[in-house]
Motif scaffolding. Structure first.
Motif, PDB file in Angstrom:
ATOM      1  N   VAL A  68     -14.286 -16.060-100.953  1.00  0.00           N
ATOM      2  CA  VAL A  68     -14.847 -15.150 -99.940  1.00  0.00           C
ATOM      3  C   VAL A  68     -16.263 -14.777-100.360  1.00  0.00           C
ATOM      4  O   VAL A  68     -16.471 -14.267-101.468  1.00  0.00           O
ATOM      5  CB  VAL A  68     -14.013 -13.842 -99.851  1.00  0.00           C
ATOM      6  CG1 VAL A  68     -14.479 -12.994 -98.680  1.00  0.00           C
ATOM      7  CG2 VAL A  68     -12.521 -14.143 -99.766  1.00  0.00           C
ATOM      8  N   LEU A 128     -19.361  -6.552 -90.933  1.00  0.00           N
ATOM      9  CA  LEU A 128     -18.623  -7.447 -90.033  1.00  0.00           C
ATOM     10  C   LEU A 128     -18.824  -6.956 -88.601  1.00  0.00           C
ATOM     11  O   LEU A 128     -19.295  -5.839 -88.375  1.00  0.00           O
ATOM     12  CB  LEU A 128     -17.133  -7.463 -90.388  1.00  0.00           C
ATOM     13  CG  LEU A 128     -16.762  -7.957 -91.792  1.00  0.00           C
ATOM     14  CD1 LEU A 128     -15.238  -8.049 -91.949  1.00  0.00           C
ATOM     15  CD2 LEU A 128     -17.393  -9.314 -92.112  1.00  0.00           C
ATOM     16  N   THR A 148     -14.417  -9.188 -98.130  1.00  0.00           N
ATOM     17  CA  THR A 148     -15.314  -9.575 -97.033  1.00  0.00           C
ATOM     18  C   THR A 148     -16.581  -8.725 -97.007  1.00  0.00           C
ATOM     19  O   THR A 148     -17.601  -9.158 -96.500  1.00  0.00           O
ATOM     20  CB  THR A 148     -14.622  -9.461 -95.652  1.00  0.00           C
ATOM     21  OG1 THR A 148     -14.243  -8.094 -95.447  1.00  0.00           O
ATOM     22  CG2 THR A 148     -13.422 -10.375 -95.531  1.00  0.00           C
ATOM     23  N   ALA A 206      -6.914 -14.099 -92.456  1.00  0.00           N
ATOM     24  CA  ALA A 206      -8.162 -14.766 -92.843  1.00  0.00           C
ATOM     25  C   ALA A 206      -8.891 -15.306 -91.610  1.00  0.00           C
ATOM     26  O   ALA A 206     -10.113 -15.194 -91.488  1.00  0.00           O
ATOM     27  CB  ALA A 206      -7.865 -15.899 -93.831  1.00  0.00           C
ATOM     28  N   LEU A 213     -10.520 -12.415 -89.832  1.00  0.00           N
ATOM     29  CA  LEU A 213     -11.699 -11.947 -90.569  1.00  0.00           C
ATOM     30  C   LEU A 213     -12.871 -12.905 -90.351  1.00  0.00           C
ATOM     31  O   LEU A 213     -14.024 -12.484 -90.206  1.00  0.00           O
ATOM     32  CB  LEU A 213     -11.375 -11.808 -92.061  1.00  0.00           C
ATOM     33  CG  LEU A 213     -10.350 -10.714 -92.411  1.00  0.00           C
ATOM     34  CD1 LEU A 213      -9.906 -10.828 -93.871  1.00  0.00           C
ATOM     35  CD2 LEU A 213     -10.921  -9.318 -92.147  1.00  0.00           C
ATOM     36  N   GLN A 214     -12.561 -14.208 -90.289  1.00  0.00           N
ATOM     37  CA  GLN A 214     -13.626 -15.184 -89.987  1.00  0.00           C
ATOM     38  C   GLN A 214     -14.245 -14.881 -88.623  1.00  0.00           C
ATOM     39  O   GLN A 214     -15.456 -14.902 -88.456  1.00  0.00           O
ATOM     40  CB  GLN A 214     -13.058 -16.600 -89.964  1.00  0.00           C
ATOM     41  CG  GLN A 214     -12.945 -17.239 -91.324  1.00  0.00           C
ATOM     42  CD  GLN A 214     -12.491 -18.693 -91.214  1.00  0.00           C
ATOM     43  OE1 GLN A 214     -11.645 -19.017 -90.379  1.00  0.00           O
ATOM     44  NE2 GLN A 214     -13.033 -19.555 -92.060  1.00  0.00           N
ATOM     45  N   ALA A 252     -16.665 -12.896 -91.362  1.00  0.00           N
ATOM     46  CA  ALA A 252     -16.473 -13.089 -92.801  1.00  0.00           C
ATOM     47  C   ALA A 252     -16.604 -14.569 -93.159  1.00  0.00           C
ATOM     48  O   ALA A 252     -16.299 -15.435 -92.341  1.00  0.00           O
ATOM     49  CB  ALA A 252     -15.093 -12.575 -93.219  1.00  0.00           C
ATOM     50  N   GLU A 253     -17.057 -14.825 -94.407  1.00  0.00           N
ATOM     51  CA  GLU A 253     -17.191 -16.209 -94.871  1.00  0.00           C
ATOM     52  C   GLU A 253     -16.054 -16.488 -95.851  1.00  0.00           C
ATOM     53  O   GLU A 253     -16.058 -15.996 -96.983  1.00  0.00           O
ATOM     54  CB  GLU A 253     -18.557 -16.368 -95.552  1.00  0.00           C
ATOM     55  CG  GLU A 253     -18.978 -17.800 -95.702  1.00  0.00           C
ATOM     56  CD  GLU A 253     -20.368 -17.916 -96.333  1.00  0.00           C
ATOM     57  OE1 GLU A 253     -21.259 -17.086 -96.033  1.00  0.00           O
ATOM     58  OE2 GLU A 253     -20.538 -18.829 -97.162  1.00  0.00           O
ATOM     59  N   ILE A 254     -15.054 -17.238 -95.386  1.00  0.00           N
ATOM     60  CA  ILE A 254     -13.852 -17.476 -96.207  1.00  0.00           C
ATOM     61  C   ILE A 254     -13.551 -18.966 -96.203  1.00  0.00           C
ATOM     62  O   ILE A 254     -13.541 -19.597 -95.149  1.00  0.00           O
ATOM     63  CB  ILE A 254     -12.618 -16.731 -95.624  1.00  0.00           C
ATOM     64  CG1 ILE A 254     -12.925 -15.243 -95.444  1.00  0.00           C
ATOM     65  CG2 ILE A 254     -11.386 -16.919 -96.522  1.00  0.00           C
ATOM     66  CD1 ILE A 254     -11.838 -14.461 -94.715  1.00  0.00           C
ATOM     67  N   GLY A 305     -19.035 -12.216 -99.641  1.00  0.00           N
ATOM     68  CA  GLY A 305     -19.122 -10.910 -98.977  1.00  0.00           C
ATOM     69  C   GLY A 305     -20.342 -10.785 -98.075  1.00  0.00           C
ATOM     70  O   GLY A 305     -21.376 -11.408 -98.314  1.00  0.00           O
ATOM     71  N   LYS A 306     -20.209  -9.991 -97.028  1.00  0.00           N
ATOM     72  CA  LYS A 306     -21.307  -9.739 -96.077  1.00  0.00           C
ATOM     73  C   LYS A 306     -21.566  -8.236 -96.039  1.00  0.00           C
ATOM     74  O   LYS A 306     -20.638  -7.448 -96.276  1.00  0.00           O
ATOM     75  CB  LYS A 306     -20.885 -10.162 -94.659  1.00  0.00           C
ATOM     76  CG  LYS A 306     -20.473 -11.605 -94.533  1.00  0.00           C
ATOM     77  CD  LYS A 306     -21.680 -12.470 -94.352  1.00  0.00           C
ATOM     78  CE  LYS A 306     -21.257 -13.931 -94.360  1.00  0.00           C
ATOM     79  NZ  LYS A 306     -22.346 -14.848 -94.449  1.00  0.00           N
ATOM     80  N   MET A 352      -9.399  -8.501 -97.608  1.00  0.00           N
ATOM     81  CA  MET A 352     -10.176  -7.611 -96.722  1.00  0.00           C
ATOM     82  C   MET A 352     -11.321  -6.961 -97.489  1.00  0.00           C
ATOM     83  O   MET A 352     -12.456  -6.923 -97.006  1.00  0.00           O
ATOM     84  CB  MET A 352      -9.253  -6.549 -96.111  1.00  0.00           C
ATOM     85  CG  MET A 352      -8.308  -7.125 -95.079  1.00  0.00           C
ATOM     86  SD  MET A 352      -7.387  -5.868 -94.164  1.00  0.00           S
ATOM     87  CE  MET A 352      -6.058  -5.502 -95.290  1.00  0.00           C
TER      88      MET A 352
END
Ligand code: EPZ
Length: 421
Positions: free
Chosen positions: A218, A224, A177, A198, A201-202, A206-208, A220-221, A174
């Motif tokens: 991951v 979100l 992200t 996960a 979060l996508q 999020a980019e996972i 980070g952005k 978490m």
């Protein structure tokens, strides 16, 4: 304090609905802190730990609308005003520590009461804290609290967990992200609850990658966004009711249950002589031909046999033909159910992390109690199969993680009731 009273010896027959996983829902709810927009979760179980997490989030300023009938909660973290998780809430539910990563990542600070030990072990959170420090957090422990802060954003980095930790992986996933740059989490927990987090979060942007493997990447952005996510079915509730069917020599359809996340438990059941069949509606568990056989069990991180099913499986094996060895490799003190099962007539010898269970032809009902959720439910299972009446005390442990347990079992023919004190 309420008790559960069971008159044992009735085979269970019928259907049981499996709800969303408590241990997936807890981190998913904490993920609402990562965004100022809304997070909607569907298939939310109605159990005490979930209510405790909702309470903690609302103390922090997350607005929650919970529709119990549709099992949906909408959480809105646009007005979070507080970054402290107080002792009074954390001491009742250790999973409160899952707010640490999200709070720190979004607000640059978090103060979370240090969870103490609990009935199943010392359960430190050192691995969570070391990983956050690697991401640039400054952490102090003072007055029983974790005081964490970071200047600007957390920094992506390479984290190698020295041992598998479910909560540690969830907290860092978490946090990562919203970090600056890429975080690699090696030796990550692969539990289905981590995978579910996960995926959610996508959906939040999020980019996972590497989901389901032991290495998560991951990127980070800065922010979100809103998402809607359906929680995975509870594999431990599934396994628990599967044991209920098997231990009573019954035939039960676990509606909504999945085979994939429960292969270790179902594999052991099949080896013990229980019929496990996948159907379009769920999983059917039946045992109608004689006693089950002893099998050896070793708890391990996923995809191994789950520690959260060890006590229930031990209850089943107390009635097997032959001996079984059960080894607990995750928690150092997770045999608290053993003396209680022995009071019901089980033959069990504990040597360090292993227990030898020599099957007996029958158990007999007794007043019993346990000190944690899964140990308590193992006594309910033993009571379903035992001759005579079993009173399981300290029902609040069961209410933490099993929704309407007595109604679900009674609907399949169990003689079970809650006796108010
Ligand atoms: C989760 O606990 C579950 N809880 C537990 O379920 C489950 O038994 C456990 O994972 C293992 O599968 C939730 O998901 C809310 P860990 P968690 O970190 O995350 C040690 C239930 O009945 N460790 O994977 O706390 C730790 O002491 C509960 O529903 C450290 O040493 O478990 C343990 O021996 C009970 N340092 C082992 O690792 C750390 O920083 C695994 O713990 C973290 C963990």
């Amino acid at each position: 304090m309420d008790r559960i009273r069971i008159s044992g010896g009735r085979p269970l027959n019928g259907e049981i609905d499996i709800v969303g996983a408590k241990n997936a829902a807890l981190p998913l709810m904490a993920a609402s802190l990562l965004t100022p927009e809304s997070l909607t979760l569907k298939n939310l179980p109605s159990v005490a730990d979930i209510h405790a997490m909702a309470n903690l989030l609302s103390e922090l300023g997350v607005q929650t609308e919970h529709d119990a009938e549709s099992r949906t909660v909408v959480m809105h973290g646009g007005n979070v005003t507080e970054t402290t998780a107080p002792y009074d809430i954390v001491r009742k539910m250790r999973a409160s520590v899952l707010v640490l990563g999200p709070l720190l990542a979004r607000f640059g600070k978090a103060r979370v009461s240090l969870p103490g030990g609990c009935a199943i072990g010392t359960r430190p959170v050192d691995l969570h804290l070391k990983a956050l420090e690697q991401m640039g957090a400054e952490i102090e422990l003072a007055g029983g609290y974790i005081d964490a802060k970071v200047n600007g954003r957390l920094k992506g980095t390479h984290i190698l967990f020295p041992s598998v930790t479910v909560g540690g992986t969830e907290n860092i996933l978490m946090a990562a992200t919203l970090a600056d740059g890429e975080t690699v989490i090696a030796n990550a927990a692969r539990e289905p609850e981590v995978t579910d987090l996960a995926r959610c979060l996508q959906a939040m942007g999020a980019e996972i990658s590497g989901i389901g493997s032991d290495t998560l990447h991951v990127v980070g952005k800065p922010q979100l966004h809103a998402a809607v996510h359906g929680i995975v079915p509870d594999r431990i509730e599934t396994g628990t009711y599967a044991v209920a069917a098997a231990i009573t020599g019954g035939d039960v359809l676990l509606r909504g249950a999945q085979m994939g996340s429960n292969e270790a438990v179902f594999g052991h059941m099949m080896r013990a002589g229980v019929d496990v069949t996948e159907t379009a509606e769920g999983i059917r568990i039946a045992r109608q031909n004689g006693r089950i056989h002893g099998v050896d069990v070793m708890t391990e991180p996923y995809p191994g046999f789950p520690t959260d099913m060890q006590a229930q499986f031990m209850a089943l094996l107390t009635l097997a033909e032959g001996a079984s060895m059960i080894t607990e490799s995750i928690f150092e003190n997770r045999f608290m159910h053993v003396p209680e099962l022995m009071r019901m007539g089980a033959d069990i010898n504990v040597h360090g992390a292993s227990a030898i269970v020599r099957g007996v032809p029958k158990l007999s009902g007794a007043p019993v109690m346990a000190t944690d959720l899964r140990a308590s439910v193992s006594l309910v299972l033993a009571g379903l199969a035992a001759e005579g009446v079993t009173d399981v005390n300290r029902v609040y442990h069961l209410d933490r993680g099993y929704e309407k347990i007595e109604q679900k079992l009674a609907a399949c023919g169990a003689e079970i009731e809650r006796v108010p004190e």
